[in-house]
Design an enzyme around this catalytic site. Structure first.
Site, PDB file in Angstrom:
ATOM      1  N   ASP A 178     -37.180  22.085   0.626  1.00  0.00           N
ATOM      2  CA  ASP A 178     -37.030  22.777   1.893  1.00  0.00           C
ATOM      3  C   ASP A 178     -38.381  22.956   2.574  1.00  0.00           C
ATOM      4  O   ASP A 178     -39.340  22.236   2.270  1.00  0.00           O
ATOM      5  CB  ASP A 178     -36.334  24.126   1.677  1.00  0.00           C
ATOM      6  CG  ASP A 178     -35.432  24.499   2.834  1.00  0.00           C
ATOM      7  OD1 ASP A 178     -35.949  24.924   3.878  1.00  0.00           O
ATOM      8  OD2 ASP A 178     -34.201  24.353   2.698  1.00  0.00           O
ATOM      9  N   HIS A 217     -37.339  29.385   6.198  1.00  0.00           N
ATOM     10  CA  HIS A 217     -36.070  28.684   6.030  1.00  0.00           C
ATOM     11  C   HIS A 217     -35.702  28.551   4.552  1.00  0.00           C
ATOM     12  O   HIS A 217     -34.563  28.811   4.148  1.00  0.00           O
ATOM     13  CB  HIS A 217     -36.142  27.301   6.681  1.00  0.00           C
ATOM     14  CG  HIS A 217     -34.830  26.590   6.751  1.00  0.00           C
ATOM     15  ND1 HIS A 217     -34.488  25.572   5.894  1.00  0.00           N
ATOM     16  CD2 HIS A 217     -33.771  26.740   7.581  1.00  0.00           C
ATOM     17  CE1 HIS A 217     -33.274  25.125   6.190  1.00  0.00           C
ATOM     18  NE2 HIS A 217     -32.821  25.811   7.216  1.00  0.00           N
ATOM     19  N   SER A 393     -27.228  24.062   6.932  1.00  0.00           N
ATOM     20  CA  SER A 393     -28.180  24.387   5.869  1.00  0.00           C
ATOM     21  C   SER A 393     -27.650  25.471   4.953  1.00  0.00           C
ATOM     22  O   SER A 393     -27.918  25.464   3.746  1.00  0.00           O
ATOM     23  CB  SER A 393     -29.505  24.873   6.460  1.00  0.00           C
ATOM     24  OG  SER A 393     -30.221  23.838   7.069  1.00  0.00           O
TER      25      SER A 393
END
Length: 540
Positions: A178, A217, A393
């Site tokens: 990620d 994220h 995601s």
């Protein structure tokens, strides 16, 4: 002749001067000449866990597992290139050098190709991450004493059934690829990971073995897997082990990130990871010359899609986001979701309705493969807040985590078998499409399907003598009568003997083993309702 070419290249590099700005290229080599390593000794470059995964799934170690030639890398360095990272699957290296020097590298007789993957660009695109909606104060979602507000997203997949039966991912290692994992070491929601469950970390964008505060994220994705706040939040695989890899930069969007992803997947493979969970996808870049085209979907020509398929062929279950292009001009899944081997995940809401942003597959294809709750999903951010966000995601870690729980329950499954049973359990399995694929997985149903087929139990089998020379006796701790198929593999994953034996009252014997090669051998016994593996040693 090669000596002359190298001298010529050095002269060209000197004459080129340093006025050209440095860019990064992927330099592909023609050959693999890895001195000091051999296919006969995989423990030199793969962990025991990685080797055992291959043996269990009958995957043979091949040349793609061998490291890149150090001699080639040394020559590239001597010609002025800075080697950033090397890739054994693509047999090449990321090299920072000037444009003129990159052209000179093509003169080397062992270089196959030189491809631009990073260049300075005046107008970098914003990285296309998912949308964080708000901190959660008032939820319209259902709650319960274990999951709090995440009950809806857990219940949609019937993942709570696996948790209730003690399957929370223990023994399974998940590599999360990620953009950043800010504050995971200090956030109270991840205190359960501070007992050794994080087995590896690396930032491929900086080439540093540590994770800095470089993005929010990844921490949100990780929370959906591993966070635990009793009574308020519970991730999908809180007992699993994790490797945390940063492959995405929030400063730019360039092709080099696909190669970072590939090298991270290679590291995950070598470490012995079982699952890759990646909420990243690519189509457009800062430099339009690097852009991908819709016509390349499913053609296996894009680096990250090739790498994802390679990982799957190594026995890793690869779960990726479908993309958030459904309401944009592109519309379709991004790369690597197009790989036929990965499980591409789209996003639905709590009622199972497809999010308008969720990327769709090409006409007449079954992509994405499945969907999970990625509309108004709950996660934890770097500040420790429970927040609500939307994007494919956020569906990925739910599917990946409950897959780890299912694999814990049935550890003898291959990655192919795991993927197949998850698809078969899904709501649209009988009528799949290019919007939701096979639909919403039902992990309780998948468990019951596997239980009917395998009925796994805690099996204890002993093999003696160990080490052995000519024969072995096998004893089950339960009284077993019947025929069992067996397979013997060496540490390279090569089948060295196979056959079947009859058990009587829990005992059997295998003779005529003198011809087996000396060393460690894995014997796999296939019972009618499960399988068992044992490590034995052949002497002399």
């Amino acid at each position: 002749m090669r000596f002359f070419i190298i001298l010529t290249c050095q002269l060209i590099l000197l004459l080129a001067g340093l006025s050209s700005s440095a860019s990064t290229y992927f330099v592909t080599f023609k050959y693999k000449t890895s001195k000091g390593v051999s296919l006969n000794n995989p423990s030199a470059y793969l962990t025991d866990k990685s080797i055992r995964r291959r043996i269990s799934q009958r995957i043979i170690v091949d040349s793609s597992d061998l490291p890149v030639s150090r001699a080639y890398l040394g020559i590239v360095r001597s010609l002025g290139g800075r080697v950033i990272l090397s890739s054994k699957w693509f047999n090449g290296a990321l090299v920072e050098t000037s444009d003129n020097q990159a052209n000179s590298l093509l003169l080397l007789d062992f270089v196959k190709d030189v491809r631009l993957v990073y260049s300075d660009f005046s107008s970098p695109k914003d990285c296309q991450f998912d949308k964080e909606l708000s901190c959660v104060e008032n939820q319209n979602s259902s709650t319960n004493a274990v999951y709090g507000g995440v009950f809806d997203q857990v219940n949609l997949l019937k993942g709570g059934f696996l948790h209730d039966n003690g399957f929370k991912g223990r023994g399974v290692t998940i590599a999360v690829l990620d953009a950043g994992f800010s504050n995971y070491e200090n956030d109270a929601a991840f205190s359960n990971l501070r007992n050794g469950q994080v087995v590896d970390v690396y930032d491929f964008t900086t080439q540093k073995p540590k994770l800095e505060d470089n993005g929010n994220h990844g921490i949100k994705v990780l929370s959906l897997l591993a966070a635990m706040l009793p009574g308020n939040y519970c991730g999908s695989a809180v007992d699993a082990n994790y490797a945390l890899y940063v492959t995405e930069s929030e400063k730019y969007e360039q092709l080099i990130e696909e190669y970072f992803w590939c090298v991270a997947a290679e590291r995950a493979d070598s470490l012995g990871c079982d699952i890759i969970a990646s909420s990243l996808g690519y189509n457009y870049f800062d430099n339009p010359l690097m852009d991908h085209a819709v016509c390349n979907l499913s053609k296996q020509v894009v680096p990250i899609s090739i790498a994802a398929s390679t990982a799957f062929k190594k026995g890793i279950f690869v779960v990726v986001s479908a993309g958030n292009e459904g309401d944009k001009v592109w519309r379709y899944i991004t790369f690597p979701a197009d790989s036929p081997d990965v499980m591409a995940v789209g996003a639905v809401d709590r009622d199972g309705l497809l999010g308008e942003f969720s990327s769709i597959g090409l006409p007449k294809t079954v992509k994405p493969d499945v969907v999970g709750m990625g509309v108004a999903a709950l996660m934890i951010d770097a500040a420790g807040n429970v927040v609500q966000g939307s994007g494919t995601s956020y569906a990925v870690p739910q599917i990946a985590g409950f897959s780890a729980c299912l694999w814990q329950a049935f550890p003898f499954l291959s990655a192919v078998e795991l993927k197949n049973v998850i698809c078969k359990s899904s709501s649209n399995y009988s009528n799949p499409d290019n919007l939701m694929g096979y639909g919403i997985p039902n992990f309780e149903k998948a468990y019951q399907m596997l239980k009917l087929e395998h009925n796994p139990t805690n099996r204890h089998v002993s093999v003696s003598p160990n080490p052995f020379t000519r024969s072995i006796t096998i004893k089950t701790e339960w009284v077993y009568n019947g025929v069992v198929n067996y397979y013997m593999y060496n540490m390279q994953g090569k089948l060295v003997k196979a056959g079947h034996v009859s058990f009587a009252e829990g005992f059997t014997r295998i003779d005529d083993l003198e011809s087996l090669p000396s060393g460690v051998i894995i014997i796999k016994l296939i019972f009618g309702d499960g399988s068992v593996e044992k490590k034995i040693v052949k002497q002399g």
